[in-house]
Design a protein around this motif. Structure first.
Motif, mmCIF file in Angstrom:
data_model
loop_
_atom_site.group_PDB
_atom_site.id
_atom_site.type_symbol
_atom_site.label_atom_id
_atom_site.label_comp_id
_atom_site.label_asym_id
_atom_site.label_seq_id
_atom_site.Cartn_x
_atom_site.Cartn_y
_atom_site.Cartn_z
ATOM 1 N N ARG A 155 -11.768 -48.986 7.276
ATOM 2 C CA ARG A 155 -12.752 -47.925 7.542
ATOM 3 C C ARG A 155 -14.058 -48.570 7.970
ATOM 4 O O ARG A 155 -14.804 -49.102 7.157
ATOM 5 C CB ARG A 155 -12.973 -47.050 6.303
ATOM 6 C CG ARG A 155 -14.071 -45.987 6.546
ATOM 7 C CD ARG A 155 -14.189 -45.006 5.422
ATOM 8 N NE ARG A 155 -12.957 -44.228 5.292
ATOM 9 C CZ ARG A 155 -12.693 -43.452 4.246
ATOM 10 N NH1 ARG A 155 -13.538 -43.376 3.249
ATOM 11 N NH2 ARG A 155 -11.578 -42.785 4.209
ATOM 12 N N GLY A 200 -5.986 -46.732 10.694
ATOM 13 C CA GLY A 200 -5.494 -45.948 9.567
ATOM 14 C C GLY A 200 -6.572 -45.540 8.586
ATOM 15 O O GLY A 200 -6.266 -44.974 7.543
ATOM 16 N N ASN A 201 -7.849 -45.832 8.907
ATOM 17 C CA ASN A 201 -8.967 -45.335 8.086
ATOM 18 C C ASN A 201 -8.814 -45.670 6.608
ATOM 19 O O ASN A 201 -9.022 -44.819 5.740
ATOM 20 C CB ASN A 201 -9.098 -43.817 8.293
ATOM 21 C CG ASN A 201 -10.447 -43.280 7.870
ATOM 22 O OD1 ASN A 201 -11.297 -44.027 7.373
ATOM 23 N ND2 ASN A 201 -10.660 -41.994 8.038
ATOM 24 N N ILE A 202 -8.415 -46.896 6.289
ATOM 25 C CA ILE A 202 -8.195 -47.271 4.894
ATOM 26 C C ILE A 202 -9.514 -47.748 4.284
ATOM 27 O O ILE A 202 -10.105 -48.715 4.774
ATOM 28 C CB ILE A 202 -7.147 -48.394 4.780
ATOM 29 C CG1 ILE A 202 -5.835 -47.939 5.416
ATOM 30 C CG2 ILE A 202 -6.926 -48.773 3.321
ATOM 31 C CD1 ILE A 202 -4.866 -49.058 5.638
#
Lengths: 256, 227
Positions: free
Chosen positions: B179, B172-174
């Protein structure tokens, strides 16, 4: 004289490879269209209609707008570029890779707040976003995807940006964002209305009012290549025809 | 190395991820490798194929199935949610789980080769001297396979550092949570911030190169000594 079978097989292979790699663009009246992935399936329907109405053939190459843009800069053999934004076509014109004055909005994207249900029974609205009774809201990465930038603006319009900060998860593009919601990993997501039309759930979720974000303008542009220009012109004009506009609207987009 | 204006958080997350993945894979991969090296079972080729699948599958395929498997709608995801109160996707634990599958062959394959190299002789000798099987494994097989443990650990660690497709799907590239380095580089490239991309990419390149040189230098010495 008979050659050993191994050698003959190798020769056959070489011929096969040579045939397989001969450029398809050698055929007359073929237009190669680079199309943003989110528009690829509707582009196929449009290409079918166009081929039926004209003598031209259409070859579609789907990819992300950013990657197609980079390929065009490096001389990819495309005649028309249907981007998911307005930025890349504009840059191609200023970089001399696209024909000046040929830019045209062919579709406007709309966002839907969606909970992953395809029956369209779950009532959704901005109050669900404000309630905060969900774990994750998936949006496309605002830095990379036009639908992500629009989704970010929606949160700003609703003054929810700060409140939802810890709940945002990001898809690389709108396709991955849809997958995050459809697979049940994110309870909510801001996805493209066209994706839900394709999934047979055109009225699922909440259609975000267009006043909540800047228009998602998908622009097409004619690329500067010598061959295939006539067919490319014809395809771009076809996109503005009533026939094409009806197809694009039915796919969940708005037309200019 | 100066990092300039680059945000170092993805580097720390990536190092944590690689460390956790390698440590847990030592625990999970060693028994699998031991079994594979010694079994005469007919399902051995099947198990071997499963452990090698991550080598040949595109990471997006692995990521796509993990997304389905780890979803709160699936048994595994639901179990994790009731156990921890957090979803398995979009979390650091989820990344560790996905990375373990992704890097499994890099742990198992060198160990299988090493255990096969040990052969039955020393283990049977230990057994005839009264050593219980686990003792024989710990005091005979492990010391004889020391170098391969190092190789397997280093390869697993560096392979996890470069992981991209799988974490992009399930993470989810948080920022600050999922990330990782490769995604940060990808984002920098896509948004045309080439200076930041260069700093991170060059760091990863130099590090990975150094690791591989070390592994190969070490391997060569081992072979010379054996032969």
């Amino acid at each position: 004289m008979t050659r050993p079978p191994g050698k003959r097989r190798f020769a056959t292979w070489l011929i096969f490879c040579a045939l397989a790699s001969s450029p398809a663009q050698a055929l007359a009246d073929e237009v190669v269209v680079a199309v943003a992935s989110n528009f690829a399936s509707i582009a196929e329907a449009l290409a079918d209609r166009f081929e039926a109405e004209s003598d031209h053939a259409v070859n579609l190459v789907a990819g992300s707008t950013g990657k197609l843009y980079a390929q065009i800069l490096r001389g990819a053999p495309f005649d028309v570029f249907l981007a998911a934004d307005a930025l890349r076509p504009r840059r191609l014109v200023s970089e001399g890779r696209a024909v000046e004055g040929s830019r045209r909005v062919y579709a406007l994207g709309r966002l839907r707040l969606w909970s992953g249900d395809t029956d369209g029974v779950a009532a959704l609205g901005p109050e669900r976003l404000a309630s905060g009774d969900f774990r994750h809201l998936a949006i496309a990465n605002p830095a990379l995807a036009p639908y992500g930038a629009a989704a970010h603006q929606v949160l700003q319009t609703l003054a929810l940006e700060e409140r939802l900060e810890g709940r945002l998860v990001f898809g690389e593009n709108i396709g991955q964002t849809y997958a995050l919601v459809a697979s049940g990993n994110a309870e909510l997501g801001l996805v493209a209305a066209s994706q839900l039309v394709e999934a047979g759930a055109s009225s699922a979720g909440w259609l975000v009012p267009r006043s909540h974000h800047a228009p998602i303008r998908q622009e097409g542009v004619l690329l500067s290549r010598e061959e295939g220009l006539e067919a490319a012109h014809a395809f771009l004009s076809f996109l503005a025809s009533d026939d094409a506009r009806r197809l694009i609207e039915a796919a969940g987009y708005e037309v200019p | 190395m100066s990092l300039g204006a680059v945000d170092p958080t993805p580097i720390w997350i990536t190092l944590q991820l690689a460390t956790c993945t390698t440590a847990l894979l030592f625990l999970v991969g060693t028994p699998i490798a031991w079994w594979l090296a010694r079994t005469r079972s007919r399902i051995r080729p099947v198990v071997e194929a499963v452990t090698s699948l991550p080598l040949v599958l595109p990471p997006t395929v692995l990521g796509f199935y993990l997304l389905i498997l780890m979803s709160p709608d699936a048994p595994l995801g639901r179990f994790w949610l009731t156990l921890t109160g957090d979803t398995l996707t979009f979390s650091f634990s989820g990344l560790v789980f996905a990375s373990m599958l992704y890097s499994l062959p890099f742990m198992v394959q060198p160990l299988v080769a090493a255990f096969e190299g040990v052969g039955r002789g020393p283990i049977e000798a230990a057994a005839s001297l009264g050593a219980p099987p686990f003792d024989a494994f710990l005091r005979v097989a492990v010391p004889l396979s020391k170098r391969s443990f190092l190789t397997a650990g280093v390869l697993t660690f560096s392979h996890t550092l470069g992981e991209f497709g799988v974490v992009l799907m399930v993470g989810g590239n948080i920022p600050g949570a999922t990330r990782v380095l490769s995604i940060a580089i990808y984002d920098h490239v896509e948004t045309l911030r080439y200076a930041e991309a260069h700093t991170l990419a060059a760091g990863l390149l130099v590090f990975s190169f150094a690791v591989l040189v070390l592994v190969y230098a070490f391997d060569r010495r081992a072979r010379v000594r054996v032969g």
